[in-house]
Design a protein around this motif. Sequence first.
Motif, PDB file in Angstrom:
ATOM      1  N   VAL A 135      -2.337   4.779   3.362  1.00  0.00           N
ATOM      2  CA  VAL A 135      -2.813   5.053   2.007  1.00  0.00           C
ATOM      3  C   VAL A 135      -2.809   6.552   1.735  1.00  0.00           C
ATOM      4  O   VAL A 135      -2.363   7.014   0.673  1.00  0.00           O
ATOM      5  N   ALA A 173      -1.270  -1.736  -1.673  1.00  0.00           N
ATOM      6  CA  ALA A 173      -1.642  -0.316  -1.748  1.00  0.00           C
ATOM      7  C   ALA A 173      -0.587   0.378  -2.590  1.00  0.00           C
ATOM      8  O   ALA A 173       0.583  -0.029  -2.615  1.00  0.00           O
ATOM      9  N   VAL A 213      -4.673  -2.447   4.768  1.00  0.00           N
ATOM     10  CA  VAL A 213      -3.723  -1.346   4.942  1.00  0.00           C
ATOM     11  C   VAL A 213      -4.400  -0.217   5.706  1.00  0.00           C
ATOM     12  O   VAL A 213      -5.557   0.128   5.426  1.00  0.00           O
TER      13      VAL A 213
END
Length: 281
Positions: free
Chosen positions: A107, A129, A102
Amino acid sequence: MDKQELGDFLRSRRERLRPSDVGLAYGARRRTPGLRREEVAVLAHISTEYYTRLEQGRAPRPSSEVLAGITDALLLTDAEATHLHDLAGTARKSAATHDRTVRASIVSLIDRLPGAVGVVLSAAFEIIAWNDLGVALLGDLAGATPADRNLARRAFLPEVARKTRSDVADMTEFRPHVVSQLRTAAARYADDPVIRDLVAELRANSEDFDRLWQRHDVQPKPIITKTFRHPEVGPITVDCDTLLLPDRDQQLVLFTARPGSSDAETLELLRIITSGSLAPG
């Protein structure tokens, strides 16, 4: 090229069409569901023999022109046309396996949304995530195995749902969505062992999954709202918004409650409990 899947998909789309959908008369002697193979062949400007061999999994790889003709003949949607090219091996693929990494910016983004549940899903429906409120709503994601973080397994396998926080009221709506997305992923990443093994596991252990899988649907209906039955704060109905991350074939999913609603108050209570400002109970 997955000849068997390609043939099954073509047959499933053909059988769903009525003659009137493509401007043909029904006819008293029609015994088979949907269009006849020869009718599709005429509409696609190809021979009946070649189209028949495609459905039977015996034909060589069709050209882009043939696929375009079949797409028009079967009135395929954009999603179905893409899936057809994936099955035929003519679609451009960026990787042999799906991406589970990710972007750091994504994030950071979900971490800056304290009032919203934010998760990122891989092409195989694994949560890869999440933010703190995501943990509060969906359980201990960090401590769960990748298999238990998989929403497809949570949706169809009761033993996984029981040991994770997966009590969702509207699972009947969610399950066809999952199967449609997984079918697309299975065609796009035909050699990915994670996706291949996941589909095999679900087909073997869930009659509901196998029934939906055999429908060959590849265009899921959007999920607008979702109701979670949380063990500490009770039911929470949230709006569900999905943003595609096409560079990695992932989805950013946000669950939010309407401002001023009782669900917003419940979600805020859950946030406070999670932050440690208020002890549960």
